[in-house]
Design a protein around this motif. Structure first.
Motif, short mmCIF file in Angstrom:
data_model
loop_
_atom_site.label_atom_id
_atom_site.label_comp_id
_atom_site.label_asym_id
_atom_site.label_seq_id
_atom_site.Cartn_x
_atom_site.Cartn_y
_atom_site.Cartn_z
N PHE A 179 0.83 -1.20 0.00
CA PHE A 179 0.00 0.00 0.00
C PHE A 179 0.87 1.26 0.00
N LEU A 180 1.83 1.32 0.90
CA LEU A 180 2.67 2.51 0.99
C LEU A 180 3.55 2.68 -0.24
N GLN A 181 3.99 1.58 -0.81
CA GLN A 181 4.78 1.68 -2.04
C GLN A 181 3.92 2.19 -3.19
N ALA A 182 2.67 1.73 -3.27
CA ALA A 182 1.77 2.21 -4.31
C ALA A 182 1.49 3.70 -4.17
N LEU A 183 1.53 4.20 -2.92
CA LEU A 183 1.28 5.62 -2.69
C LEU A 183 2.54 6.48 -2.87
N GLY A 184 3.70 5.84 -3.02
CA GLY A 184 4.91 6.59 -3.31
C GLY A 184 5.86 6.81 -2.16
N ILE A 185 5.91 5.87 -1.21
CA ILE A 185 6.80 6.08 -0.06
C ILE A 185 8.26 6.13 -0.47
N ASP A 186 8.64 5.39 -1.51
CA ASP A 186 10.04 5.43 -1.94
C ASP A 186 10.41 6.81 -2.47
N ALA A 187 9.54 7.38 -3.30
CA ALA A 187 9.82 8.71 -3.84
C ALA A 187 9.81 9.76 -2.73
N PRO B 193 -10.34 3.52 -4.53
CA PRO B 193 -9.23 4.31 -3.95
C PRO B 193 -7.88 3.88 -4.45
N ALA B 194 -6.92 4.77 -4.35
CA ALA B 194 -5.54 4.47 -4.76
C ALA B 194 -4.98 3.36 -3.90
N GLY B 195 -4.10 2.56 -4.51
CA GLY B 195 -3.45 1.49 -3.78
C GLY B 195 -4.18 0.17 -3.80
N PHE B 196 -5.33 0.13 -4.48
CA PHE B 196 -6.15 -1.09 -4.52
C PHE B 196 -6.54 -1.47 -5.95
N ALA B 197 -5.71 -1.09 -6.90
CA ALA B 197 -6.03 -1.39 -8.32
C ALA B 197 -6.03 -2.90 -8.54
#
Length: 366
Positions: free
Chosen positions: A308-316, A362-366
């Motif tokens: 979930f956090l990776q899909a939301l961009g935690i790395d960036a 919602p984002a992160g659940f595609a």
């Protein structure tokens, strides 16, 4: 919390609140002596009510640390998740609601991120602890507080966040014995509390595949969690909105005893010093999903917290913060790993989104 080697388990610090121990223990001991053993759910409910009402349990000086206290990135990404959903839903006059908001850290970080995206909702906290309400007021002074769902306004869609909320709700445990399934009760000898199997049969409510489980097998349920989830779902169906549930748990049904107690970042006996340790149990996400769908919500997930956090961009986000403060790059990378690495919180913690009919995916659940 999870296990003694988990990264959330930090060094302990001395506690100064032991004077409160005898009051609750003596009251419970007296009640059990007079009326007999009580269900585990009643014991857990009394212990956690006292525990959260009398202290700030978070951080190095407390008993445990949650994701929002590890890094601002956690709350910021959730805030952007909410702002994105609000935007794609047509920018309604929605309210931000948080269940069990701790110190208010997640809300403060999320609201800051939402404001940058043009979304500045009114804030509602569902919180019973006077100690934590005081801390929340320091971080989010505009919030309104409620004891339960009933007090929430009914005039707008609700965007709800529940991070490590359901794990602290009381559970029932049913245990397989040679005579069949029985409820786990808590007995008392003086002020020594211990779990025992009750006399009443519960075979009639055990799923058929589990009826012949080996003696000692434990099946957990959380009627309190289901009741809250269904009430929340009914509000979301009526008012519109969404809920984000983040917790450690599994997709049931499953056999296993997950009751645990944490004090001073160490595991302790759940039946010692009631009200002086954090009692939790793993969340059955399959049951929460069924409860939400029964009320008409659309369920997305569960997915792991790491995914979930990776899909939301935690790395960036980690890279951007490190570029702005190079001296913190190593610490930021460590925080990112604690939140998202599969060997740390990334796989154990799960994320579920619940949306009202007609609301976007919602984002992160595609």
């Amino acid at each position: 919390m999870t296990d003694p080697d988990h990264p959330l388990a930090a060094p302990s610090s001395p506690r100064a609140d032991n004077a409160a121990e005898p009051a609750l223990a003596e009251r419970l001991a007296r009640a059990i002596t007079l009326a007999g053993p009580i269900p585990l759910s009643q014991f857990m409910g009394a212990a956690n009510t006292h525990y959260y009402a009398t202290r700030d349990p978070l951080g190095a000086r407390g008993d445990f640390t949650t994701a929002p206290e590890i890094s601002q990135m956690f709350g910021e990404l959730i805030g952007l998740w909410l702002a994105d959903l609000w935007d794609r839903a047509g920018r309604p006059a929605a309210r931000y609601v948080e269940f069990g908001p701790g110190r208010g850290t997640l809300a403060a970080d999320a609201l800051r991120a939402m404001a940058k995206a043009g979304f500045e909702p009114p804030v509602d906290f569902v919180e019973n602890s006077p100690v934590l309400r005081g801390l929340q007021a320091e971080r989010v002074p505009t919030a309104e507080w409620h004891l339960d769902l009933i007090g929430l306004p009914d005039d707008a869609p609700l965007l709800v966040v529940a991070n490590e909320f359901f794990d602290a709700l009381p559970i029932r445990q049913l245990i397989a014995t040679q005579e069949g399934w029985r409820e786990r009760l808590v007995a008392c000898q003086d002020t020594l509390f211990l779990p025992i199997a009750g006399d009443r049969s519960f075979d009639m409510i055990i799923p058929r595949p589990l009826l012949d489980a080996a003696p000692g097998s434990v099946l957990e349920t959380s009627p309190a969690s289901v009741a809250i989830l269904r009430n929340l779902a009914a509000r979301l169906v009526e008012q519109g909105g969404a809920a984000l549930v983040i917790d450690y748990g599994y997709e049931g049904p499953a056999i296993g005893d997950t009751l645990q107690a944490v004090r001073g970042h160490q595991y302790v006996n759940p039946f010692e010093m009631p009200g002086e340790a954090d009692l939790t149990a793993h969340v059955d996400f399959a049951t929460l999903k069924e409860a939400a769908e029964a009320e008409g919500l659309i369920v997305h997930g569960p997915v792991t917290q790491g995914a979930f956090l990776q899909a939301l961009g935690i790395d960036a986000r980690t890279e951007a913060l490190a570029a702005a403060a190079p001296e913190r790059a190593e610490a930021l990378a460590a925080d990112r790993d604690r939140l998202a690495d599969p060997e740390q919180m990334g796989d154990l913690f799960k994320v579920v989104a619940l949306t009202a009919p007609g609301w976007p995916v919602p984002a992160g659940f595609a």
